[in-house]
Design a protein around this motif. Sequence first.
Motif, PDB file in Angstrom:
ATOM      1  N   PRO A 440       0.812  -1.229   0.000  1.00  0.00           N
ATOM      2  CA  PRO A 440       0.000   0.000   0.000  1.00  0.00           C
ATOM      3  C   PRO A 440       0.842   1.275   0.000  1.00  0.00           C
ATOM      4  N   GLU A 441       1.987   1.236   0.716  1.00  0.00           N
ATOM      5  CA  GLU A 441       2.835   2.447   0.786  1.00  0.00           C
ATOM      6  C   GLU A 441       3.296   2.865  -0.614  1.00  0.00           C
ATOM      7  N   TRP A 442       3.560   1.873  -1.457  1.00  0.00           N
ATOM      8  CA  TRP A 442       4.012   2.195  -2.823  1.00  0.00           C
ATOM      9  C   TRP A 442       2.935   3.012  -3.538  1.00  0.00           C
ATOM     10  N   PHE A 443       1.690   2.592  -3.357  1.00  0.00           N
ATOM     11  CA  PHE A 443       0.597   3.294  -4.041  1.00  0.00           C
ATOM     12  C   PHE A 443       0.502   4.739  -3.560  1.00  0.00           C
ATOM     13  N   LEU A 444       0.731   4.936  -2.265  1.00  0.00           N
ATOM     14  CA  LEU A 444       0.659   6.299  -1.733  1.00  0.00           C
ATOM     15  C   LEU A 444       1.846   7.127  -2.237  1.00  0.00           C
ATOM     16  N   GLN A 445       3.016   6.494  -2.204  1.00  0.00           N
ATOM     17  CA  GLN A 445       4.219   7.247  -2.613  1.00  0.00           C
ATOM     18  C   GLN A 445       4.229   7.546  -4.109  1.00  0.00           C
ATOM     19  N   ALA A 486      -5.422   2.868  -0.265  1.00  0.00           N
ATOM     20  CA  ALA A 486      -4.177   3.199  -0.976  1.00  0.00           C
ATOM     21  C   ALA A 486      -4.420   3.196  -2.490  1.00  0.00           C
ATOM     22  N   GLU A 487      -5.195   2.230  -2.954  1.00  0.00           N
ATOM     23  CA  GLU A 487      -5.516   2.204  -4.390  1.00  0.00           C
ATOM     24  C   GLU A 487      -6.339   3.435  -4.775  1.00  0.00           C
ATOM     25  N   ALA A 488      -7.306   3.787  -3.913  1.00  0.00           N
ATOM     26  CA  ALA A 488      -8.136   4.964  -4.213  1.00  0.00           C
ATOM     27  C   ALA A 488      -7.260   6.216  -4.323  1.00  0.00           C
ATOM     28  N   ALA A 489      -6.299   6.340  -3.395  1.00  0.00           N
ATOM     29  CA  ALA A 489      -5.391   7.497  -3.435  1.00  0.00           C
ATOM     30  C   ALA A 489      -4.629   7.508  -4.761  1.00  0.00           C
ATOM     31  N   PHE A 490      -4.114   6.344  -5.144  1.00  0.00           N
ATOM     32  CA  PHE A 490      -3.362   6.233  -6.399  1.00  0.00           C
ATOM     33  C   PHE A 490      -4.252   6.554  -7.601  1.00  0.00           C
ATOM     34  N   MET A 491      -5.484   6.109  -7.526  1.00  0.00           N
ATOM     35  CA  MET A 491      -6.397   6.317  -8.661  1.00  0.00           C
ATOM     36  C   MET A 491      -6.718   7.792  -8.885  1.00  0.00           C
ATOM     37  N   THR A 492      -6.649   8.608  -7.815  1.00  0.00           N
ATOM     38  CA  THR A 492      -6.828  10.052  -8.047  1.00  0.00           C
ATOM     39  C   THR A 492      -5.723  10.549  -8.980  1.00  0.00           C
ATOM     40  N   GLY A 493      -4.529   9.943  -8.843  1.00  0.00           N
ATOM     41  CA  GLY A 493      -3.412  10.315  -9.721  1.00  0.00           C
ATOM     42  C   GLY A 493      -3.650   9.869 -11.155  1.00  0.00           C
ATOM     43  N   MET A 494      -4.291   8.716 -11.322  1.00  0.00           N
ATOM     44  CA  MET A 494      -4.606   8.273 -12.679  1.00  0.00           C
ATOM     45  C   MET A 494      -5.647   9.203 -13.294  1.00  0.00           C
ATOM     46  N   GLU A 495      -6.659   9.515 -12.488  1.00  0.00           N
ATOM     47  CA  GLU A 495      -7.724  10.364 -13.025  1.00  0.00           C
ATOM     48  C   GLU A 495      -7.195  11.758 -13.383  1.00  0.00           C
ATOM     49  N   ARG A 496      -6.348  12.278 -12.500  1.00  0.00           N
ATOM     50  CA  ARG A 496      -5.770  13.605 -12.763  1.00  0.00           C
ATOM     51  C   ARG A 496      -5.009  13.606 -14.081  1.00  0.00           C
ATOM     52  N   LEU A 554      -6.798  21.977  -6.382  1.00  0.00           N
ATOM     53  CA  LEU A 554      -5.515  22.449  -5.848  1.00  0.00           C
ATOM     54  C   LEU A 554      -5.653  22.896  -4.403  1.00  0.00           C
ATOM     55  N   ARG A 555      -4.531  22.795  -3.724  1.00  0.00           N
ATOM     56  CA  ARG A 555      -4.441  23.423  -2.398  1.00  0.00           C
ATOM     57  C   ARG A 555      -3.149  24.215  -2.412  1.00  0.00           C
ATOM     58  N   ASN A 556      -3.214  25.455  -2.044  1.00  0.00           N
ATOM     59  CA  ASN A 556      -2.046  26.341  -2.144  1.00  0.00           C
ATOM     60  C   ASN A 556      -1.437  26.253  -3.540  1.00  0.00           C
ATOM     61  N   ASN A 557      -2.318  26.171  -4.518  1.00  0.00           N
ATOM     62  CA  ASN A 557      -1.874  26.132  -5.923  1.00  0.00           C
ATOM     63  C   ASN A 557      -1.104  24.873  -6.298  1.00  0.00           C
ATOM     64  N   GLU A 558      -1.206  23.859  -5.498  1.00  0.00           N
ATOM     65  CA  GLU A 558      -0.484  22.602  -5.789  1.00  0.00           C
ATOM     66  C   GLU A 558      -1.465  21.456  -5.932  1.00  0.00           C
ATOM     67  N   ILE A 559      -1.049  20.462  -6.727  1.00  0.00           N
ATOM     68  CA  ILE A 559      -1.891  19.269  -6.796  1.00  0.00           C
ATOM     69  C   ILE A 559      -1.917  18.613  -5.413  1.00  0.00           C
ATOM     70  N   ILE A 560      -2.937  17.825  -5.167  1.00  0.00           N
ATOM     71  CA  ILE A 560      -3.093  17.220  -3.839  1.00  0.00           C
ATOM     72  C   ILE A 560      -2.749  15.741  -3.991  1.00  0.00           C
ATOM     73  N   ALA A 561      -1.529  15.390  -3.609  1.00  0.00           N
ATOM     74  CA  ALA A 561      -1.043  14.025  -3.881  1.00  0.00           C
ATOM     75  C   ALA A 561      -0.197  13.522  -2.723  1.00  0.00           C
ATOM     76  N   GLY A 562      -0.703  13.666  -1.508  1.00  0.00           N
ATOM     77  CA  GLY A 562      -0.011  13.049  -0.380  1.00  0.00           C
ATOM     78  C   GLY A 562       0.270  13.984   0.773  1.00  0.00           C
ATOM     79  N   LYS A 563       0.367  15.308   0.491  1.00  0.00           N
ATOM     80  CA  LYS A 563       0.647  16.233   1.585  1.00  0.00           C
ATOM     81  C   LYS A 563      -0.503  16.174   2.585  1.00  0.00           C
ATOM     82  N   ASP A 564      -0.189  16.109   3.851  1.00  0.00           N
ATOM     83  CA  ASP A 564      -1.207  15.997   4.910  1.00  0.00           C
ATOM     84  C   ASP A 564      -2.116  14.793   4.700  1.00  0.00           C
ATOM     85  N   SER A 565      -1.579  13.756   4.057  1.00  0.00           N
ATOM     86  CA  SER A 565      -2.330  12.500   3.845  1.00  0.00           C
ATOM     87  C   SER A 565      -3.582  12.672   2.980  1.00  0.00           C
ATOM     88  N   LEU A 566      -3.579  13.707   2.136  1.00  0.00           N
ATOM     89  CA  LEU A 566      -4.733  13.919   1.257  1.00  0.00           C
ATOM     90  C   LEU A 566      -4.355  13.662  -0.195  1.00  0.00           C
TER      91      LEU A 566
END
Length: 661
Positions: A440-445, A486-496, A554-566
Amino acid sequence: MKNIFILLACCLSFLSAHVSAQSNNTITVKANELVATVQPTMWGVFFEDINMGADGGIYAELIKNRSFEFYKPLMGWKILGKPQTEGDFLIQNREQANLANPRFLRVTLHNNTKGSIGLNNEGFRGMGIKTGLRYDFSVMYRQPAGSNTKMHIELVDSAGRSIGGTVLTTSTAEDWKKQSVSFNASATDPNAKFNIWFEGNGTVDLDMISLFPSDTWKNRPGGMRADMIQLLADLKPGFIRFPGGCIVEGHDLSVRYQWKKTIGPIEERQLIINRWNTEFAHRPTPDYFQTFGLGFFEYFQLAEDIGAEPLPILNSGMACQFNTAEVVPLNQLDPYVQDALDLIEFANGDSTTKWGKVRAQMGHIAPFNLKLLGVGNENWGPQYIERLHIFHKAIKEKYPNIKLVTSSGTDPNGERFDYLNGELRKMKADIIDEHFYRRPEWFLQNASRYDKYDRKGSKIFAGEYAAQSDKVVSIHNKNNWQTAIAEAAFMTGMERNADVVVMSSYAPLFAHVDAWQWTPDMIWVDNLRSYGTPNYYAQKLFSTNKGTNVVPILRNNEIIAGKDSLYASATIDKNTNEVIVKIVNTSGQSKTHDISIEGVKKLNPKATLTLLKAEKLEDVNSLSNPGAIQPEDQAIQLKGRKLNLLMAPYSFNVIKIKIAR
Ligand code: AHR
């Protein structure tokens, strides 16, 4: 004066802390900036006959080894009673006359009465039988003049009590003849068995002994298990990849998957061993074969039924490189390439073409409209690339519009991957198939993996992935919430990155609780029940809330991909006029954020939050508690263009907001 400065400094620092807290807390969706189109194929399914996915799974046949072709011809069968003479139950082999279905059973009777002699079939880990349901029995037989036989057929429950049956009276048949009879079951049992009691005198030859429930998917005779297919249909998958997986490659080339042997009358489809029969010493499955009652025609039909693009994968002239690694010499690759060309004709040609005619004769006059074709599953090395070039040239010359799916090997990084990725991009491959079975950590990272991909080159098919709670091929892997989130988090990256990732599928799809070889799997079944894992529901939330276009979140103009676990992605759906926001909170703390939707005139203040969550990362669904983790809808309220969202710990949140006109 000094005091005034101190006061001012305090005020400023309070103000700036407040402002930054505020900006940190606001998530902005730019609903009018369409950055990518979400392909209709984006979220699909991967089907392989593993874990008794086909025979004993979606293929609803209840009789195991119906044509006596397993390596042990009576595997699954037991002789009931005591034969009078040696050879009263005799397996005969007519290989010279019928290579595809050589064996049959000759039964010799000596004025037997009902109940004296018979056959028992154990089914695939028993048979799931439902009270009141009609069961359709059929058999192919030959019976010479002068013989006079009857078959008393019955289902028996786990305690051996009869729970329904009937009689089939045979007639003289010099040539093979199919006869059918139906009856209703009088009880439900997940572990029933089937008996044939013989009565009469003389000989009868038997083959293709078959029993199907009548409640198959779309009530098709000889069809598929409806509950399992319904779970697939509910996903509204963009495509269905079939028939695998390593099954395409085979342990060696002689047992590779050959689609032409899986079509036409089922008694002419040549059985082969299932490569998962022997693959894992710790999970042996000696009774695992592919009868191909479920073959390429049925896969195409299934794709059509559930509105998914068909994606067949063909052997590239290489057997499984984890097994024999046999390759076909380049100068003998033609039949393999021809199989690919013929498959396209089978799917798309009209009835005037050789293979289009075969399809039409099987009952589907209209083309299946095949657009995608895979060459090779997990193949690697220069041997794959040189074979692929030959396929590529031949297919593109004849069918330039077919998009080819090509293998990047077994892993999402490393030497093999780098080599293949480089070669495939050089040849301008249409779609590269990436596989990742990781912790799962791989998917998050790696949730931002595709943010770094070339936007103009080959497209990506994330063709097989699943988070492993232990490690790949470990029998301890669980479909727990930790893996799903973890997969759901990764899938946001695919969708993005939907401009790059055009297809994706979790793997494997199905597993039978008493007959699996590989875990984790998306859907688990026994003989009567089936349930979606948390991973299934994560997939479903993406596939049924796809949207048409990606917009920035975006949050603070950045993509949301792990910072603060979001982790987050957003789309708009031009058809339903909605903004769809997906946010995954992988931390154990709840989080509150303002979500501000920009770029639209007006929003309907009444929105929906679909929440998928669990108390603990170890939580799972099961046959006894299939809905422990499942999506729940809540009404939520916007204030203008803002939503104040409280995200539960370990939660996947999907928000749907209507854009008001
Ligand atoms: O999904 C199970 C197996 O994993 C597939 O057959 C193969 O492609 C991969 O190694």
